[in-house]
Design an enzyme around this catalytic site. Structure first.
Site, PDB file in Angstrom:
ATOM      1  CE1 TYR A 140     140.599  40.884  86.890  1.00  0.00           C
ATOM      2  CE2 TYR A 140     139.834  39.877  84.853  1.00  0.00           C
ATOM      3  CZ  TYR A 140     139.665  40.140  86.211  1.00  0.00           C
ATOM      4  OH  TYR A 140     138.560  39.642  86.866  1.00  0.00           O
ATOM      5  CE  LYS A 144     141.053  37.823  88.669  1.00  0.00           C
ATOM      6  NZ  LYS A 144     140.722  37.542  90.075  1.00  0.00           N
TER       7      LYS A 144
END
Ligand code: NDP
Length: 234
Positions: A140, A144
């Site tokens: 993640y 990001k």
């Protein structure tokens, strides 16, 4: 002036709040959804951001029904948490495919119309974790953090055409995505937040609508954290 706005992943959570805010200001607003019914009062277009053909079809449908997209909010995102050593490569790939490549696919699809118009606003939803990192969130965080590189490169590519590209990085916001965190993890996160509380969807909405507003016409390549100070300075 009413604009044509597209919010990906706008069926719930932060995306839905953002879409409702644009619609409330009189913008013609569409959201993508994958399953079930689209939210009432908004133009819903079925789309899976992992699939280029699906993204292109959704953008074409929006252009057809409410005009070429002038504001894109790339919000769709997922988590597949787990320590790197213990997690499947497929999960890592799915997170990158959805969060990073998905956003890039949506940008590519709206660009021809924005370039023709010599105007456009693109806002990518990143995360405080993208800069801070977090144990169990390597996939993640990588996705990001990647959005920041994507946005800043696009700011260079598209600046001369009057298209701005900015990143909003929420901290800990109460939605379905954070609902599954254990109470222990929630308390650990709160300690890292100078304001000592989670944020609301409305807190993120304010940042996104600002970046799409006339007042932000000279802001591009920016990284705007909305996390009560979470990750400040990272
Ligand atoms: P939710 O889990 O509540 O909603 C995620 C949305 O993304 C849903 O509408 C979902 O649609 C959509 N989505 C997921 N995968 C796809 C896909 N392949 N194609 C199209 N749509 C997809 O998340 P939040 O509202 O909390 O988060 C929104 C964004 O903000 C995400 O990018 C997230 O990473 C980011 N963020 C959130 C934080 C938080 O604390 N909540 C903190 C930092 C960043 P469907 O229902 O159809 O699956």
């Amino acid at each position: 002036m009413s604009r044509s706005v597209l919010v990906t992943g706008g069926s719930r959570g932060i995306g839905l709040g953002i879409a409702r805010a644009f619609a409330g200001r009189g913008d013609r607003t569409a959201v993508t959804y994958r399953t079930g019914e689209p939210p009432e009062g908004l133009l819903g277009v079925r789309c899976d951001v992992r699939d280029t053909a699906s993204v292109e079809a959704a953008v074409a449908e929006v252009a057809d029904r409410q005009g070429p997209v002038q504001v894109l909010v790339a919000n769709a995102g997922i988590t597949r948490d787990g320590l790197l050593l213990a997690s499947a490569e497929a999960d890592f790939a799915e997170v990158l495919d959805t969060n990073l490549l998905g956003a890039a696919r949506c940008v590519r699809a709206v660009l021809p119309d924005m370039l023709r118009a010599r105007a456009g606003r693109i806002i990518l939803l990143s995360s405080a974790i993208g800069l801070m990192g977090a144990a169990g969130q390597a996939n993640y965080a990588a996705s990001k953090a990647g959005l920041l590189g994507l946005a800043r490169s696009l700011a260079w590519e598209l600046g001369p055409r009057n298209i701005t590209v900015n990143v909003v990085a929420p901290g800990y916001i109460e939605t379905d995505m954070t609902q599954n965190l254990t109470d222990k993890r929630k308390s650990e996160i709160r300690v890292l937040i100078p304001m000592r509380r989670s944020g609301s969807v409305d807190d993120v909405v304010g940042a996104v609508t600002y970046l799409a507003s006339a007042g932000a016409g000279y802001v591009t390549g920016a990284f705007l954290p909305v996390g009560g100070g979470l990750g400040m300075g990272s």
